[in-house]
Each structure stands twice: as structure tokens, then as C-alpha cells.
Design an enzyme around this catalytic site. Structure first.
Site, short mmCIF file in Angstrom:
data_model
loop_
_atom_site.label_atom_id
_atom_site.label_comp_id
_atom_site.label_asym_id
_atom_site.label_seq_id
_atom_site.Cartn_x
_atom_site.Cartn_y
_atom_site.Cartn_z
CE1 TYR A 151 -2.72 -3.19 0.32
CE2 TYR A 151 -3.53 -2.50 2.52
CZ TYR A 151 -3.54 -3.25 1.27
OH TYR A 151 -4.33 -4.37 1.31
CB SER B 150 -4.34 -12.18 2.01
OG SER B 150 -5.18 -11.22 1.35
N PRO C 271 -15.28 -5.03 2.54
CG PRO C 271 -15.12 -4.13 5.03
CD PRO C 271 -14.33 -4.37 3.68
N GLY D 280 -17.61 -3.50 -0.42
CA GLY D 280 -17.66 -3.29 -1.97
C GLY D 280 -17.06 -2.19 -2.44
CE LYS E 92 -8.94 4.74 2.08
NZ LYS E 92 -9.56 5.78 1.42
P1 NAP Z 1 -13.85 -1.00 1.25
O1 NAP Z 1 -13.58 -0.77 2.73
O2 NAP Z 1 -15.21 -1.79 1.12
O3 NAP Z 1 -14.50 0.56 0.72
C1 NAP Z 1 -13.69 1.53 0.83
C2 NAP Z 1 -14.53 2.70 0.03
O4 NAP Z 1 -15.73 2.97 0.70
C3 NAP Z 1 -13.82 3.78 0.32
O5 NAP Z 1 -13.88 4.83 -1.11
C4 NAP Z 1 -14.29 4.79 1.41
O6 NAP Z 1 -14.45 6.36 1.31
C5 NAP Z 1 -15.85 4.30 1.27
N1 NAP Z 1 -16.26 4.32 2.32
C6 NAP Z 1 -15.90 3.75 3.67
N2 NAP Z 1 -16.91 3.97 4.67
C7 NAP Z 1 -17.96 4.28 3.97
C8 NAP Z 1 -19.59 4.72 4.25
N3 NAP Z 1 -19.76 4.61 5.82
N4 NAP Z 1 -20.26 5.19 3.45
C9 NAP Z 1 -19.80 5.26 2.35
N5 NAP Z 1 -18.56 5.01 1.68
C10 NAP Z 1 -17.81 4.47 2.65
O7 NAP Z 1 -12.84 -1.28 0.18
P2 NAP Z 1 -11.26 -1.53 0.35
O8 NAP Z 1 -10.59 -0.36 0.82
O9 NAP Z 1 -10.82 -2.31 -0.85
O10 NAP Z 1 -11.17 -2.72 1.55
C11 NAP Z 1 -10.96 -2.46 2.94
C12 NAP Z 1 -9.59 -2.87 3.28
O11 NAP Z 1 -9.18 -4.22 3.06
C13 NAP Z 1 -8.25 -2.03 2.58
O12 NAP Z 1 -8.09 -0.96 2.80
C14 NAP Z 1 -7.21 -3.09 2.83
O13 NAP Z 1 -6.65 -2.67 4.27
C15 NAP Z 1 -8.06 -4.46 2.75
N6 NAP Z 1 -7.77 -5.04 1.41
C16 NAP Z 1 -6.86 -6.21 1.39
C17 NAP Z 1 -7.16 -7.00 0.05
C18 NAP Z 1 -6.14 -8.04 -0.19
O14 NAP Z 1 -5.89 -8.40 -1.33
N7 NAP Z 1 -5.68 -8.68 0.99
C19 NAP Z 1 -7.53 -6.33 -1.00
C20 NAP Z 1 -8.26 -5.11 -0.97
C21 NAP Z 1 -8.68 -4.47 0.29
P3 NAP Z 1 -13.42 7.22 1.90
O15 NAP Z 1 -12.00 6.68 1.87
O16 NAP Z 1 -13.40 8.46 0.92
O17 NAP Z 1 -14.03 7.53 3.24
#
Ligand code: NAP
Length: 277
Positions: free
Chosen positions: A53, A140, A193, A195, A235
Site C-alpha cells: 500500500y 490472504s 467489506p 464492496g 477503509k
Molecule cells: P472498502 O472498505 O469496501 O471500501 C472503501 C471505500 O468505501 C472508500 O472509497 C471509502 O471512502 C468508502 N467508504 C467507507 N466507509 C463508507 C461509508 N460509511 N459510507 C460510504 N462509503 C464509505 O474497500 P477496500 O479499501 O478495498 O477494503 C478495505 C481494506 O481491506 C483495504 O483498505 C485493505 O486494508 C484491505 N484489502 C485487502 C486486500 C487483499 O488483497 N488482502 C484487497 C483489498 C483490500 P473514503 O475513503 O472516502 O471514506
């Protein structure tokens, strides 16, 4: 906060903070540190990051956010598959420790399966554990067959977690991987989580959210957390999002809600390869 007990006896809170996309733009740095700090102030005690990251910059942001309370926080980081050789994983972990400004990582994961044999990666992880540089290790993006293979290599049964894509719009793991992990006491960390946003616009979610305080993201997260042995790491940089996500801990979905969510976001009807972001 509710927690999951790992195979090694330590406990992990069910809601954490993700950091993917953090550290990519210097202009966002202060807001990203502030968002993580806000999450910690509100009671979150787990942060997920990776050497990938921001090419290390996200780990530096985590270091700033936890600086005055490192011992209270459970830090998860990940090694790139191309670094996951016997020697490479140890060197990568040491670089992560420096960026995180800490002497140990609580949970260290293989980010996805690459070309280095699993046995070599496990050997490196066990060495890191013996030397106190990591407390536990996991993987992972490994599907059930890979996890089974991993459990067959020396030390492989010490894997405590598999971090995989899981949200209302991507339920494939419910077919095989999730029950397998639950039985094997391998904690499932649901990544993306929410999406990454689009699922939150589904009308069915809004109807259920209206019944539970109005927040769609809180309902989407509560749905992930309904399963035993599963935690979620959304995130959010926007402080309103950080606050909204905390509300997931207060949402109790009933049978009627779960039925409506199944109708809007159907569970898998057959096996399929593990989806990844
Ligand atoms: P996510 O948590 O599903 O979604 C993040 C997005 O949703 C960001 O654009 C955020 O906006 C927005 N968001 C957050 N809270 C919200 C809410 N209450 N209402 C509306 N929108 C909201 O996606 P992700 O970042 O892909 O996944 C979470 C974490 O999992 C990552 O950050 C990472 O640490 C981990 N991850 C791991 C892998 C792997 O291969 N192991 C792959 C993907 C992700 P803002 O930031 O503008 O608030």
C-alpha cells in the site's frame, strides 16, 4: 467490542481499519492519519496494512496514527508474494517494522500466492515468530484448496487467518472456504467489506438501514459480522464514514432482514474460484 479468538489464544476485535490507497498522495497524508486516529479514538483497535500500500507509505501513516498507543493496537501487515521466499520474507518484514516504527507485527500475511513454495514462506514466518518479530501469521486470497495444501506443509497448521474478499455483493466464500475456515479455526478477515461503495446504493439495503438507524454502510458491515469467526476491515478517510462504520457494532439484523438481504444479494448456488479485488 466483540472479538474473535485465534488458534494461538490471542483475541482480535471484529472491526478494524483498512489502509489500501492510503499513502499514495502526499496531499492526503494528514487526512489519512487523522482518519485512523479518529477510528482509534472511537474504540477501534485493529489496523490492516501491507508493504504494497503506497509502496510502504501506508505503513508509515499507520506508524504516525498509533505512535502514542502502539501497545493497544493489533497491527496486520502483508508481504508481497515476490518477497515471500525463506530470506526475502524476513527482509521484507524487517523493512515493514522500520516503517511501522515498532518491534513486532501482530499478524503477518502472505498477500496472495506467488511462485515461492508455501513451505518456504511458512519457514520464514515461523522464524519471524520465534524471533519475536511477528506474533502470528496467516495468508490472504487463498482458496480452500490452497489452504488445505498450506496445512499440509511443516508448520502450515499455524496459519491463523485468511484475508479474503467478502461483502454482500460477493458471497462466493460461503460455498466452501468460509465453512472450511470456521471448522479449522482460521479467522476470516473480510476485505472490501463495503464492496468499495457501489453495493451501498441498492434500495434493499436502504430499506433495512431505515429500520436500524439509517446507515447503509453499518448494515452492510453488520451483515459481514453476523458470521462467527469473521472480522471486517473497512477503509475510510472521510471522518463521517469512520463514524458511520462504527455504528455496525450496534446493528442487530433479524431473520427478516437477513431474508431480504438474501433476496437482494443472493448467496452462491455453486462453487466458483475465489474472487479478488
Ligand atoms: P472498502 O472498505 O469496501 O471500501 C472503501 C471505500 O468505501 C472508500 O472509497 C471509502 O471512502 C468508502 N467508504 C467507507 N466507509 C463508507 C461509508 N460509511 N459510507 C460510504 N462509503 C464509505 O474497500 P477496500 O479499501 O478495498 O477494503 C478495505 C481494506 O481491506 C483495504 O483498505 C485493505 O486494508 C484491505 N484489502 C485487502 C486486500 C487483499 O488483497 N488482502 C484487497 C483489498 C483490500 P473514503 O475513503 O472516502 O471514506
Amino acid at each position: 467490542m466483540r472479538s474473535v479468538t485465534l488458534k494461538n489464544g490471542s483475541t482480535v476485535p471484529v472491526l478494524g481499519l483498512g489502509t489500501w490507497r492510503m499513502g499514495e498522495r502526499g496531499s492526503e497524508r494528514a487526512a489519512e492519519v487523522a482518519a485512523l486516529k479518529l477510528g482509534l479514538e472511537l474504540g477501534i483497535r485493529l489496523i490492516d496494512t501491507a508493504e504494497m500500500y503506497g509502496e510502504g507509505k501506508a505503513e508509515e501513516i499507520v506508524a504516525d496514527a498509533v505512535a502514542d498507543r502502539r501497545d493497544e493496537i493489533f497491527i496486520v501487515s502483508k508481504v508481497y508474494p515476490h518477497n515471500a521466499s525463506r530470506k526475502g520474507a524476513i527482509a521484507a518484514c524487517e523493512r515493514s517494522l522500520k516503517r511501522l516504527k515498532t518491534d513486532r507485527i501482530d499478524l503477518y500475511l502472505l498477500h496472495w500466492r506467488g511462485s515461492h513454495p508455501l513451505a518456504e514462506t511458512v519457514e520464514a514466518f515461523e522464524t519471524l515468530k520465534r524471533d519475536g518479530k511477528i506474533k502470528s501469521w496467516g495468508v490472504s486470497n487463498l482458496d480452500a484448496d490452497d489452504v488445505r495444501e498450506l496445512e499440509g506443509v511443516p508448520g502450515g497448521k499455524n496459519c491463523v487467518s485468511d484475508q479474503v474478499l467478502y461483502h454482500l455483493g460477493s458471497r462466493g466464500i460461503e460455498w466452501q472456504l468460509l465453512p472450511y475456515c470456521q471448522k479449522a479455526k482460521i479467522m476470516v478477515m473480510a476485505y472490501s467489506p463495503l464492496g468499495q461503495g457501489p453495493i451501498l446504493r441498492k434500495p434493499a439495503l436502504k430499506t433495512i438501514a431505515d429500520k436500524h438507524g439509517g446507515d447503509v454502510a453499518a448494515v452492510a458491515l453488520a451483515w459481514v459480522l453476523r458470521q462467527p469467526g469473521v472480522i471486517a476491515i473497512p477503509k475510510a478517510t472521510n471522518p463521517a464514514h469512520v463514524r458511520a462504520n462504527m455504528k455496525a457494532l450496534d446493528v442487530k439484523l433479524d431473520a427478516e432482514d437477513l431474508k431480504a438481504l438474501d433476496a437482494a444479494f443472493p448467496p452462491p448456488q455453486r462453487g466458483s474460484p475465489l474472487a479478488m479485488t
